[in-house]
Design an enzyme around this catalytic site. Structure first.
Site, PDB file in Angstrom:
ATOM      1  N   ASP A  83       0.240  22.111  58.711  1.00 26.94           N
ATOM      2  CA  ASP A  83       0.192  22.828  59.988  1.00 26.94           C
ATOM      3  C   ASP A  83      -0.999  23.777  59.890  1.00 26.94           C
ATOM      4  O   ASP A  83      -1.815  23.671  58.953  1.00 26.94           O
ATOM      5  CB  ASP A  83       1.529  23.517  60.323  1.00 26.94           C
ATOM      6  N   THR A 121       4.750  28.097  53.657  1.00 23.47           N
ATOM      7  CA  THR A 121       5.624  28.191  52.481  1.00 23.47           C
ATOM      8  C   THR A 121       5.985  26.829  51.891  1.00 23.47           C
ATOM      9  O   THR A 121       6.478  26.772  50.762  1.00 23.47           O
ATOM     10  CB  THR A 121       6.957  28.853  52.878  1.00 23.47           C
ATOM     11  N   HIS A 154      13.391  13.085  38.188  1.00 30.49           N
ATOM     12  CA  HIS A 154      14.832  13.119  38.457  1.00 30.49           C
ATOM     13  C   HIS A 154      15.180  12.780  39.907  1.00 30.49           C
ATOM     14  O   HIS A 154      16.240  12.216  40.162  1.00 30.49           O
ATOM     15  CB  HIS A 154      15.397  14.511  38.133  1.00 30.49           C
TER      16      HIS A 154
HETATM   17  C1  RB5 Z   1       3.898  29.197  60.256  1.00 30.47           C
HETATM   18  O1  RB5 Z   1       3.695  30.551  60.548  1.00 30.47           O
HETATM   19  C2  RB5 Z   1       4.954  29.060  59.169  1.00 30.47           C
HETATM   20  O2  RB5 Z   1       6.210  29.405  59.660  1.00 30.47           O
HETATM   21  C3  RB5 Z   1       4.965  27.648  58.621  1.00 30.47           C
HETATM   22  O3  RB5 Z   1       3.705  27.302  58.142  1.00 30.47           O
HETATM   23  C4  RB5 Z   1       5.905  27.374  57.464  1.00 30.47           C
HETATM   24  O4  RB5 Z   1       5.736  28.299  56.440  1.00 30.47           O
HETATM   25  C5  RB5 Z   1       7.308  27.127  57.806  1.00 30.47           C
HETATM   26  O5  RB5 Z   1       8.156  26.862  56.957  1.00 30.47           O
END
Ligand code: RB5
Length: 145
Positions: free
Chosen positions: A8, A67, A98
């Site tokens: 993203d 994340t 695994h």
């Molecule tokens: C985008 O701000 C963020 O929420 C996305 O990249 C991700 O970390 C979602 O899990």
């Protein structure tokens, strides 16, 4: 071996680094986007990548968001797909050994590029251990029935 990659807006800055790393190892990579830094919704790209992996035998995927959490949650909704959120070489190796994960997820806001390199190396070079782990993977897949 073919890899699909998608991100993203919060993961796009690592996309070229990862693509170059894979192609330098002779691995075919298909970039499923996005192709600009505009804000996008990670489930759209997780779905694209997970469906491509599902539909192409022996293929793998890499999903990068801020994340890695949202990408992994969304990709695992596609039947037949096992996506693993990994933070280091150990978790990436275990994801293959695994869990037989076909999709590697991580966060651009979480990992530095040196760690990304070691995570990808571990994911590429670790083989499924089989045996009792295979039985557990089969049990995971039965949850989808
Ligand atoms: C985008 O701000 C963020 O929420 C996305 O990249 C991700 O970390 C979602 O899990």
């Amino acid at each position: 071996m073919k890899f699909f990659i998608a991100t993203d807006h919060a993961g796009i800055e690592y996309k070229d680094f990862v693509k170059n790393l894979l192609t330098s190892k002779g691995i075919e990579v298909e970039d499923l986007g996005p192709h600009s830094k505009e804000r996008v919704d990670y489930p759209d790209y997780a779905r694209k990548c997970a469906e491509a992996v599902r539909d192409n035998e022996d293929s793998f995927g890499i999903l990068i968001c801020g994340t890695g959490i949202g990408m992994s949650i969304a990709a695992n909704k596609v039947k037949g797909v096992r996506a693993a959120l990994c933070h280091d070489a150990y978790t990436a190796a275990m994801a293959r050994a695994h869990n037989e994960a076909q999709i590697l997820c991580f966060g651009q806001r979480v990992l530095g590029l040196g760690t990304v390199e070691s995570v990808i190396e571990a994911f590429l070079t670790t083989k499924p251990e089989g045996g009792r782990h295979k039985q557990r993977v089969e049990k995971i897949m039965k949850i989808e029935d």
